[in-house]
Design an enzyme around this catalytic site. Structure first.
Site, mmCIF file in Angstrom:
data_model
loop_
_atom_site.group_PDB
_atom_site.id
_atom_site.type_symbol
_atom_site.label_atom_id
_atom_site.label_comp_id
_atom_site.label_asym_id
_atom_site.label_seq_id
_atom_site.Cartn_x
_atom_site.Cartn_y
_atom_site.Cartn_z
ATOM 1 N N ASN A 1 -41.948 24.760 16.023
ATOM 2 C CA ASN A 1 -41.850 25.095 14.587
ATOM 3 C C ASN A 1 -42.148 23.902 13.676
ATOM 4 O OD1 ASN A 1 -39.408 23.871 15.373
ATOM 5 N ND2 ASN A 1 -38.208 24.978 13.862
ATOM 6 N N LEU B 1 -39.445 17.575 16.844
ATOM 7 C CA LEU B 1 -39.970 16.247 16.505
ATOM 8 C C LEU B 1 -40.670 16.212 15.142
ATOM 9 C CD1 LEU B 1 -41.219 14.999 20.016
ATOM 10 C CD2 LEU B 1 -39.050 14.516 18.860
ATOM 11 N N ASP C 1 -31.055 20.315 20.931
ATOM 12 C CA ASP C 1 -31.537 20.991 19.717
ATOM 13 C C ASP C 1 -31.613 19.978 18.566
ATOM 14 O OD1 ASP C 1 -32.571 22.869 18.034
ATOM 15 O OD2 ASP C 1 -30.815 24.185 18.029
ATOM 16 N N ASP D 1 -38.942 29.318 18.923
ATOM 17 C CA ASP D 1 -37.735 28.672 18.399
ATOM 18 C C ASP D 1 -37.828 28.326 16.915
ATOM 19 O OD1 ASP D 1 -35.054 27.696 19.078
ATOM 20 O OD2 ASP D 1 -35.850 25.859 18.224
#
Ligand code: DOR
Ligand code: ZN
Length: 434
Positions: free
Chosen positions: A98, A67, A309, A156
């Site tokens: 991340n 996001l 993803d 991730d």
């Protein structure tokens, strides 16, 4: 005010059935589920949603989105991402850590939840980073992040290279009942690569990322799951070898689940031949044999989840030479039709599709959703599985437009999204008020 969702085909992924049922929603809860045509009690304060010819499904749950807030709000914000989500049929989104700064402590987790609350759209579930700053050295405070609202941990976007640290992370996560989501990449092996290593990369002269870079780490996570007894969830599976490793682990009774994303069952490395950076993604698009193996894995149930993803990027990161461009594509507004294409193809049935888009991810994260039952939360979507159309760039609600599926013929789309009994989004034609 009560809501009567009338005339639709109700999909129950838990029992694997589709029934012609009407749904009555009251005070955020599913108050009644009745066979079609049997509901008579139409009071004046009843809103009717005509779902005839459509499917009523548990709201989609995406356990893997980016996001970009905090830090890269020019690509996406929690509000714009949540909007793209509800338009796509999603009621819950789990967001990866991340960001800038990464979600590696409770104050960032709390910030994300505050922003989600303000947006008032999809339910947002933060995933905390495994190491401080996602630098791979020091474990974060899992307990603090859990208390603040994190539902899982993941590195991730990066990978935890140190196996001893990953072992401790699994033990620590198990203690705190957090889902461990593994981005599997041996970064020494993938370093410098910008597409799948194979005949196409050789031909077009781009440095490659071998399948082994993913599979080595999938094997390690399985070995660590065996060692620690911690359930692990493998993110964005892209290779045949990974599917085979996970199948074997499951046969051995290990607590291993996994997800793939629509681009891994619709596209292969040939898509990169035109050097269009919208096809640059990590892990990279693999071979047609891998695509077939992913479909087989989905069909057999070895692959539990279809996540997006969703990775928004701006032209600043994408309109570059292929090897310098960022990895990732948006996915929230195309995952539903791309998954329904597999239903048409006969890979699995409608209820099985919803199991992978909604029921399984809810169970893996331990969050509400994935079911439609009396007394349960009214988180649902009304979808038109037959609608044929193509997405234009301006149709996307995401702030970024980096989708390789723009202009492609799609079939099936969401018409209405309800969260906790509230209609948070609907296409103009989806309801009739009386
Ligand atoms: O393609 C990707 N994009 N893969 C990742 O692992 C990270 C993501 C991103 O954050 O852009
Ligand atoms: Zn990832």
């Amino acid at each position: 005010m009560s809501i009567w969702i009338k005339g639709g085909d109700l999909v129950d992924p838990e029992r694997g059935v589709i029934e012609q049922s009407d749904l009555i929603v009251e005070r955020g809860i599913i108050a009644k589920i009745l066979p079609r045509g049997t509901f008579r009690d139409a009071g004046p304060r009843l809103r009717v949603i005509d779902a005839s010819g459509k499917h009523v499904v548990p709201g989609l749950v995406d356990m893997h989105v980016h996001l970009r807030e905090p830090g890269e709000e020019y690509k996406e914000t929690i509000a714009t991402g949540a909007k793209a989500g509800v338009v796509g049929g999603y009621t819950s989104l789990a967001c990866m850590p991340n960001t800038i700064p990464p979600n590696d402590c409770s104050s960032v987790t709390e910030f994300i939840l505050r922003q989600a609350q303000k947006a008032g759209l999809a339910r947002v579930y933060p995933i905390g980073a495994i190491t401080v700053g996602q630098k791979g050295d020091v474990l974060t405070e899992f307990g603090d992040m859990k208390k603040a609202g994190a539902v899982g941990v993941s590195e991730d976007g990066y990978s935890v290279a140190n196996s001893e640290l990953m072992r401790r992370a699994m033990e620590y996560a198990r203690f705190h009942n957090l889902t461990v989501i593994c981005h599997c990449e041996d970064t020494r092996l993938s370093a410098g690569g910008s597409m799948h290593e194979g005949v196409v990369s050789t031909r077009i002269g781009l440095p490659g990322i071998p399948s082994a870079s993913e599979e080595i780490m999938v094997f390690r996570e399985i070995a660590l799951a065996r060692l620690t007894g911690t359930p692990v969830h493998i993110a964005h599976v892209s290779t045949e070898g990974s599917v085979n490793l996970i199948r074997r682990a499951r046969e051995d009774g290990l607590p291993v689940t996994c997800e793939t994303a629509p681009h891994y069952f619709h596209l292969d490395h040939n898509a990169v031949i035109g050097y269009d950076t919208r096809f640059k993604v990590n892990p990279p698009l693999r071979t047609s044999a891998d695509v077939e193996a992913i479909k087989r894995g989905l069909s057999e149930g070895v692959i539990d989840v279809i996540a997006t993803d969703h990775a928004p990027h701006s032209p600043m990161e994408k309109d570059l030479e292929f090897d310098r461009a960022a990895c990732g594509m948006i996915g929230l507004e195309t995952a539903l039709p791309l998954t329904l294409a597999l239903v048409k193809e006969g890979v699995f049935g409608m209820a099985e599709a919803l199991r992978r888009l909604s029921y399984n991810p809810s169970k893996i994260l331990g969050i509400p959703g994935g079911v439609l039952r009396v007394g349960g939360l009214a988180d649902l979507s009304v979808i038109d599985a037959e609608m044929e159309y193509a997405m234009k760039e301006e149709d996307f609600h995401s702030k970024s437009k980096n989708s390789p599926f723009i202009g492609m013929p799609l079939r099936g789309r969401n018409d209405l999204t309800m969260i906790g009994g509230k209609i948070v989004w609907q296409r103009d034609t989806a309801h009739i008020d009386r």
